[in-house]
Scaffold this active site. Structure first.
Site, PDB file in Angstrom:
ATOM      1  N   SER A  44      40.008 -20.427  40.303  1.00  0.00           N
ATOM      2  CA  SER A  44      41.024 -20.825  41.278  1.00  0.00           C
ATOM      3  C   SER A  44      40.587 -20.621  42.726  1.00  0.00           C
ATOM      4  O   SER A  44      41.150 -21.251  43.620  1.00  0.00           O
ATOM      5  CB  SER A  44      42.318 -20.050  41.028  1.00  0.00           C
ATOM      6  OG  SER A  44      42.077 -18.658  41.108  1.00  0.00           O
ATOM      7  N   ASP A 325      49.091 -15.311  48.093  1.00  0.00           N
ATOM      8  CA  ASP A 325      50.080 -15.045  47.043  1.00  0.00           C
ATOM      9  C   ASP A 325      49.626 -13.800  46.272  1.00  0.00           C
ATOM     10  O   ASP A 325      48.764 -13.071  46.734  1.00  0.00           O
ATOM     11  CB  ASP A 325      50.283 -16.264  46.138  1.00  0.00           C
ATOM     12  CG  ASP A 325      49.008 -16.674  45.403  1.00  0.00           C
ATOM     13  OD1 ASP A 325      48.035 -15.889  45.386  1.00  0.00           O
ATOM     14  OD2 ASP A 325      48.975 -17.789  44.841  1.00  0.00           O
ATOM     15  N   HIS A 328      45.672 -14.621  45.398  1.00  0.00           N
ATOM     16  CA  HIS A 328      44.666 -15.372  46.168  1.00  0.00           C
ATOM     17  C   HIS A 328      44.659 -15.063  47.657  1.00  0.00           C
ATOM     18  O   HIS A 328      45.706 -14.766  48.226  1.00  0.00           O
ATOM     19  CB  HIS A 328      44.890 -16.882  45.954  1.00  0.00           C
ATOM     20  CG  HIS A 328      44.843 -17.278  44.523  1.00  0.00           C
ATOM     21  ND1 HIS A 328      45.979 -17.510  43.785  1.00  0.00           N
ATOM     22  CD2 HIS A 328      43.801 -17.432  43.691  1.00  0.00           C
ATOM     23  CE1 HIS A 328      45.631 -17.820  42.538  1.00  0.00           C
ATOM     24  NE2 HIS A 328      44.312 -17.778  42.453  1.00  0.00           N
TER      25      HIS A 328
END
Ligand SMILES: *[C@@H]1O[C@H](CO)[C@@H](O)[C@H](O)[C@H]1NC(C)=O
Ligand SMILES: *[C@@H]1O[C@H](CO)[C@@H](O)[C@H](O)[C@H]1NC(C)=O
Ligand SMILES: *[C@@H]1O[C@H](CO)[C@@H](O)[C@H](O)[C@H]1NC(C)=O
Ligand SMILES: *[C@@H]1O[C@H](CO)[C@@H](O)[C@H](O)[C@H]1NC(C)=O
Ligand SMILES: *[C@@H]1O[C@H](CO)[C@@H](O)[C@H](O)[C@H]1NC(C)=O
Ligand SMILES: *[C@@H]1O[C@H](CO)[C@@H](O)[C@H](O)[C@H]1NC(C)=O
Length: 360
Positions: A44, A325, A328
């Site tokens: 990610s 978040d 991340h």
């Protein structure tokens, strides 16, 4: 003209120079020798929309407030408020953003063959070392092994377009960015000799290790010991991340000898660079908060995702936060990491930095 990669057979020097000029015409000179083409693999931190194409993936971020600082505040599938680490790295080489996801490019056969000559991003949120976990947690991700298989198809397509010699030359000058999946890569290299990036022509690897994941807001929530009201990092996760860095460093060093120095790499110690940032967030980056998530809900804004429909908190100035978040980094934090990878020095980036890797 930069030196040819050692892997490009020197006996072919003259024809290669010729073909490379031809290639440059065919792909409209988009990449000068200083601007390598990027092929990007990982999780990610590098995903720029791969998972948008997966029906059954729970690891998605194509909803607001993700992308709030991106052009037109578009949620693109990046796990970030704006550009992610992959974007930030290629931006330092002069691109506007990461090349597009393979799963997006492949949907338009009319432009696919031109587009892949400008690079491809295969990274998929949730993929990586914790492959099985990723699958169990998120339902569907493109594992590192599957990303390499997709690259194998792309390599075939590039060969079809440029011919074998020019394609080999093109690939050996390209930069292969990998975040996390290092384990998989090496297993892949050892046990699957036909389908590994090196055998498919990749020579230059920019590798990003694991940050202190025990300090992300999600991990902190699992620590009941608080200092000044704030939960500490999860020691075990950080120890694992640090051990991983050392293991990857020695694996890469070994591979370099095994592959007769044809294999070039730059390894960024994201563990240490992030730790330095977290230890003195004001000094390194002008951050005001290195503990909480900017966007989310509950303790540390880490109990709920940054999903606009759930009415999360959203910090007004994203640049003041290390974490976007619960998992991340913000665009700002990712940018600082990218800069260090690009022009940092030993022992944080070894044995050379990404800008040098591009030039050799
Ligand atoms: C992950 O799940 C998909 C389907 O949900 C399956 O096709 C794939 O083989 C799984 N991958 C791994 C590595 O378990
Ligand atoms: C790319 O290569 C694969 C495998 O050879 C092939 O199936 C596919 O049609 C090719 N794509 C294009 C656009 O030519
Ligand atoms: C929780 O944080 C404290 C303080 O940073 C640390 O000493 C401790 O090892 C952490 N606990 C766990 C379970 O990781
Ligand atoms: C946001 O925060 C950054 C970092 O602290 C600061 O440099 C910038 O001026 C702030 N922007 C605004 C609009 O307040
Ligand atoms: C966002 O929240 C809404 C409302 O709870 C929910 O229906 C939706 O599935 C969530 N989206 C994602 C991607 O989690
Ligand atoms: C890393 O990159 C910079 C900028 O390209 C370069 O000038 C510098 O010499 C490099 N640093 C080291 C220690 O390799």
């Amino acid at each position: 003209m930069a030196k040819l990669c050692s892997s490009c057979n020197l006996l072919l020097l003259v024809p290669l120079l010729f073909i490379s000029a031809l290639g440059a015409l065919q792909y409209s000179g988009a990449n000068s020798d200083q601007t390598p083409v990027f092929f990007i693999f990982g999780d990610s931190t590098f995903d720029v929309g791969t998972n948008n194409n997966l029906l059954n993936s729970g690891a998605k971020s194509n909803f607001p407030y993700n992308g709030i600082d991106f052009a037109n505040s578009t949620p693109t599938g990046r796990f970030s408020n704006g550009f992610n680490t992959a974007d930030q790295i290629v931006r330092l080489f002069g691109y506007e953003k990461s090349p597009q996801p393979y799963l997006t490019l492949v949907q338009d056969p009319s432009t696919f063959k031109t587009n892949i000559l400008h690079g491809v991003n295969f990274a998929s949120g949730g993929a990586g070392i914790l492959d099985a976990t990723g699958n169990q947690t998120y339902g569907e991700v493109v594992s590192m092994g599957q990303q390499v298989q997709q690259f194998q198809l792309v390599q075939g397509n590039i060969t079809e377009v440029l011919g074998p010699d020019a394609a080999a030359h093109f690939l050996c000058k390209s930069l292969f960015l990998i975040s996390i999946g290092s384990n998989d890569i090496f297993d892949h290299y050892r046990y699957n000799r036909d389908t590994n990036l090196f055998n498919l022509g990749a020579r230059k690897f920019g590798i990003v290790s694991i940050p202190p994941i025990g300090c992300c807001p999600y991990a902190r929530l699992q620590n009941t010991t608080t200092t000044g009201g704030l939960p500490g990092c999860l020691t075990e996760l950080n120890d694992d991340a640090q051990a991983f860095q050392l293991m990857v460093a020695s694996l890469l060093e070994g591979l370099k000898y095994e592959l007769n120095h044809e294999f070039k790499y730059s390894l960024g110690d994201v563990y240490t660079m992030t730790n330095i940032m977290l230890g003195n967030p004001g000094k390194f980056g002008g951050f005001k908060d290195a503990v909480m998530a900017c966007c989310g809900k509950g303790q540390l804004n880490a109990k709920k995702p940054c999903n606009i429909s759930e009415n999360p908190n959203l910090c007004p100035n994203r640049s003041e936060y290390v974490f976007w978040d619960m998992f991340h980094p913000t665009e700002h934090a990712a940018g600082l990491v990218a800069e260090t990878l690009y022009d940092g020095f030993s022992p944080i980036v070894v044995p050379m930095n990404f800008s040098q890797l591009a030039q050799i």
